[in-house]
Scaffold this active site. Structure first.
Site, mmCIF file in Angstrom:
data_model
loop_
_atom_site.group_PDB
_atom_site.id
_atom_site.type_symbol
_atom_site.label_atom_id
_atom_site.label_comp_id
_atom_site.label_asym_id
_atom_site.label_seq_id
_atom_site.Cartn_x
_atom_site.Cartn_y
_atom_site.Cartn_z
ATOM 1 N N LYS A 124 5.053 -0.149 -7.308
ATOM 2 C CA LYS A 124 5.660 0.866 -6.436
ATOM 3 C C LYS A 124 4.940 0.918 -5.094
ATOM 4 O O LYS A 124 3.712 0.998 -5.041
ATOM 5 C CB LYS A 124 5.608 2.253 -7.098
ATOM 6 C CG LYS A 124 6.376 3.325 -6.327
ATOM 7 C CD LYS A 124 6.441 4.598 -7.122
ATOM 8 C CE LYS A 124 7.196 5.702 -6.382
ATOM 9 N NZ LYS A 124 8.571 5.301 -6.036
ATOM 10 N N GLY A 129 -3.022 1.492 -6.175
ATOM 11 C CA GLY A 129 -3.237 0.118 -6.620
ATOM 12 C C GLY A 129 -2.421 -0.882 -5.816
ATOM 13 O O GLY A 129 -2.925 -1.949 -5.437
ATOM 14 N N CYS A 130 -1.171 -0.532 -5.546
ATOM 15 C CA CYS A 130 -0.284 -1.435 -4.802
ATOM 16 C C CYS A 130 -0.748 -1.586 -3.352
ATOM 17 O O CYS A 130 -0.655 -2.667 -2.773
ATOM 18 C CB CYS A 130 1.144 -0.914 -4.842
ATOM 19 S SG CYS A 130 1.810 -0.814 -6.527
ATOM 20 N N THR A 131 -1.262 -0.498 -2.789
ATOM 21 C CA THR A 131 -1.776 -0.562 -1.419
ATOM 22 C C THR A 131 -3.019 -1.443 -1.353
ATOM 23 O O THR A 131 -3.197 -2.215 -0.400
ATOM 24 C CB THR A 131 -2.092 0.862 -0.909
ATOM 25 O OG1 THR A 131 -0.875 1.614 -0.853
ATOM 26 C CG2 THR A 131 -2.724 0.812 0.482
ATOM 27 N N ALA A 134 -1.705 -5.005 -1.550
ATOM 28 C CA ALA A 134 -0.996 -5.361 -0.308
ATOM 29 C C ALA A 134 -1.961 -5.542 0.858
ATOM 30 O O ALA A 134 -1.807 -6.467 1.671
ATOM 31 C CB ALA A 134 0.034 -4.287 0.013
#
Length: 232
Positions: A124, A129-131, A134
């Protein structure tokens, strides 16, 4: 002697016999019978009612059929999309059109036409975590491009959500929206309506040569770069 006075009496009305009286008595007036208006035959009325019902049923059925057709069409499209062959090592990028963060169509098959491609998948957009994952690819982006590899982030987020995230974190690479998780599923990174954090490396031409499913946010960019450097 004076003559006797005679008492004048009204002549008695002749007595009628009961028979004559009954005959002379006016007969009771019988109401004039009105002409009967013929009613519509029950059978015909029933037929008309049935016809009306049938017409109503036909209309309802027609709408129901249209709805069913819409459902069937949608279901067919979903089935066709979901039946995209799984992609494993040695397989190529599929012919599939998705949207990028600018809501423009992209042909997945053409992504690795000129360069190698890294697809990293996040559960998401704009979550911790995704940031981290990325931003790791953002910081290593010059290293990937110098090795002739393009980087793409793939998620089920909408293009709008991806654009906000891209702007907020200054992500230099494109983001691909896969709301139905069609490509995500084909890559084997879908589970229970969620996306597994992962990355996939396709060499120039589109053949899959490496994958990590699942992978930790901080490890993903590092492992991808190590693999590519090891191929040179």
């Amino acid at each position: 002697m004076p003559p006797k006075k005679t008492t004048e009496t009204e002549p008695a009305e002749p007595r009628r016999s009961g028979r004559i009286a009954s005959i002379s008595k006016p007969a009771p007036t019988v109401p004039e019978a009105r002409p009967k208006v013929p009613k519509a035959p029950k059978k015909r009325a029933a037929e008309e009612e049935t016809t009306e019902k049938d017409e109503g049923s036909t209309t309802k059925k027609s709408k129901a059929d249209e709805a069913a057709m819409d459902v069937d069409t949608t279901a067919g499209s979903s089935t066709q999309a979901a039946s995209l062959a799984s992609i494993d090592i040695g397989d190529s990028l599929p012919s599939l059109i998705l949207k990028n963060e600018k809501d423009a169509d992209i042909q997945v098959e053409h992504l690795a036409k000129e360069k190698g491609v890294i697809l990293f998948l996040v559960p998401k957009a704009d979550t911790p975590g995704c940031t981290s994952q990325a931003c790791g690819f953002r910081d290593s982006y010059p290293d990937f491009t110098s090795l002739n590899y393009d980087v793409y982030c793939l998620s089920a987020d909408t293009p709008t959500a991806q654009t906000k995230w891209q702007t907020k974190k200054e992500l230099p690479y494109p983001l691909i929206s896969d709301p139905q998780r069609v490509l995500i599923t084909a890559l084997g990174a879908a589970e229970g309506g969620k996306t597994k954090r992962s990355h996939f490396i396709f060499e120039k031409g589109g053949k899959l040569v490496d994958k990590k499913v699942p992978v930790k946010p901080a490890d993903s960019p590092r492992l991808a770069l190590e693999y590519i450097k090891g191929q040179k």
